[in-house]
Scaffold this active site. Sequence first.
Site, mmCIF file in Angstrom:
data_model
loop_
_atom_site.group_PDB
_atom_site.id
_atom_site.type_symbol
_atom_site.label_atom_id
_atom_site.label_comp_id
_atom_site.label_asym_id
_atom_site.label_seq_id
_atom_site.Cartn_x
_atom_site.Cartn_y
_atom_site.Cartn_z
ATOM 1 N N ASN A 10 0.866 -1.181 0.000
ATOM 2 C CA ASN A 10 0.000 0.000 0.000
ATOM 3 C C ASN A 10 0.902 1.229 0.000
ATOM 4 O O ASN A 10 1.465 1.589 1.024
ATOM 5 C CB ASN A 10 -0.892 -0.010 1.249
ATOM 6 C CG ASN A 10 -1.691 1.273 1.388
ATOM 7 O OD1 ASN A 10 -1.824 2.032 0.426
ATOM 8 N ND2 ASN A 10 -2.222 1.517 2.579
ATOM 9 N N LYS A 12 0.083 4.290 -0.414
ATOM 10 C CA LYS A 12 -0.554 5.516 0.087
ATOM 11 C C LYS A 12 -0.285 6.665 -0.905
ATOM 12 O O LYS A 12 -0.207 6.423 -2.098
ATOM 13 C CB LYS A 12 -0.059 5.833 1.495
ATOM 14 C CG LYS A 12 -0.123 4.609 2.412
ATOM 15 C CD LYS A 12 0.108 4.928 3.853
ATOM 16 C CE LYS A 12 0.183 3.631 4.641
ATOM 17 N NZ LYS A 12 0.126 3.842 6.075
ATOM 18 N N HIS A 97 -9.451 1.242 4.676
ATOM 19 C CA HIS A 97 -8.175 1.443 5.381
ATOM 20 C C HIS A 97 -8.406 2.402 6.555
ATOM 21 O O HIS A 97 -9.224 3.323 6.466
ATOM 22 C CB HIS A 97 -7.138 2.012 4.414
ATOM 23 C CG HIS A 97 -5.763 2.031 4.998
ATOM 24 N ND1 HIS A 97 -5.331 3.025 5.839
ATOM 25 C CD2 HIS A 97 -4.733 1.157 4.889
ATOM 26 C CE1 HIS A 97 -4.085 2.776 6.224
ATOM 27 N NE2 HIS A 97 -3.699 1.636 5.655
ATOM 28 N N GLU A 99 -6.821 4.870 7.559
ATOM 29 C CA GLU A 99 -6.669 6.293 7.223
ATOM 30 C C GLU A 99 -7.926 6.824 6.540
ATOM 31 O O GLU A 99 -8.304 7.980 6.726
ATOM 32 C CB GLU A 99 -5.410 6.492 6.351
ATOM 33 C CG GLU A 99 -4.140 6.314 7.179
ATOM 34 C CD GLU A 99 -2.936 5.801 6.410
ATOM 35 O OE1 GLU A 99 -2.916 5.857 5.175
ATOM 36 O OE2 GLU A 99 -1.994 5.309 7.078
ATOM 37 N N GLU A 169 -5.419 -4.782 10.640
ATOM 38 C CA GLU A 169 -4.411 -3.731 10.807
ATOM 39 C C GLU A 169 -4.676 -2.975 12.104
ATOM 40 O O GLU A 169 -5.492 -2.035 12.119
ATOM 41 C CB GLU A 169 -4.472 -2.759 9.628
ATOM 42 C CG GLU A 169 -4.163 -3.406 8.299
ATOM 43 C CD GLU A 169 -3.561 -2.408 7.332
ATOM 44 O OE1 GLU A 169 -2.434 -2.622 6.906
ATOM 45 O OE2 GLU A 169 -4.217 -1.395 7.035
ATOM 46 N N GLY A 175 2.334 2.532 10.511
ATOM 47 C CA GLY A 175 3.237 3.662 10.308
ATOM 48 C C GLY A 175 3.933 4.124 11.576
ATOM 49 O O GLY A 175 4.540 5.193 11.596
ATOM 50 N N SER A 215 3.476 -1.915 10.343
ATOM 51 C CA SER A 215 4.929 -1.900 10.500
ATOM 52 C C SER A 215 5.568 -3.268 10.214
ATOM 53 O O SER A 215 6.558 -3.640 10.853
ATOM 54 C CB SER A 215 5.323 -1.375 11.890
ATOM 55 O OG SER A 215 4.840 -0.052 12.057
#
Length: 258
Positions: A10, A12, A97, A99, A169, A175, A215
């Site tokens: 991904n 992003k 996701h 985000e 996730e 991140g 991560s």
Amino acid sequence: MSRRLIIAANWKMNKTPAETAAFLEDFLPRFSGPCGVDVVIAPTFVCLPKAGEMLAGQTAVSLSAQNMSAESSGAFTGEISADMLKSVGVQYVILGHSERRSLYGETDAGINSKVKAALASGLLPILCVGETLEERDGGRIEEVLTTQLTGSLKGIDQSGIEKTVIAYEPVWAIGTGRTATPGQAQEAQAFVRKVLGDLYGAATAANVRIQYGGSAKPANAAELISQPDVDGFLVGGASLEAESFFGIVQAGIDASAT
Ligand code: PEP
């Protein structure tokens, strides 16, 4: 039950079309053909046509989008439909996701509409779920995962769930450099499979692939993927360099060979 591993990048909001091409020029020669693991890259929308051209005619790496509209066409400024994605060679789409949920207000109901639209068009959804640190510390992991899965999968039938990949996730690991321990990932992912079992029956749930995301990197991939319910990775930061992403893919190749 042996599930084919799936390892997805991904990217992003990173990389231009030229940078996407440079990555693929480095990454693709590392494969001599299908490697026994499904490998997927998800660049930004503007990079999909270039990536689609470069991936055409090879079987090692598939293409994903990072989001899409639930609508098929019309007055939806700034949106992209499933059929538009398919027209440039996209096979998968990441949906829900964290985000998208936290920064753009996506809800389980909205994500559910997107999962339905993706499946109706023949795209394979990678559906993301996961708890925040506050929810984990509050002992609410199971409640959060159950709510996200039942809401996002509402009305999706057995054939739909079998085409869907779930990405577990934990938001606190995305991140941050803070990876879930193999035990934490396994515990949560076994619970995801239990919820899928409650919704679709244990036999169907046993076929669904559940990725870990948060991560992941070459140094921790082998241990994570040795867990029975970890069927691959959704990778952010460590997928931006071909060497590093291939290191994670290699962990999957080694695990599927044993
Ligand atoms: C992600 O954004 O899906 C992700 C897992 O990111 P990272 O690997 O950087 O934690």
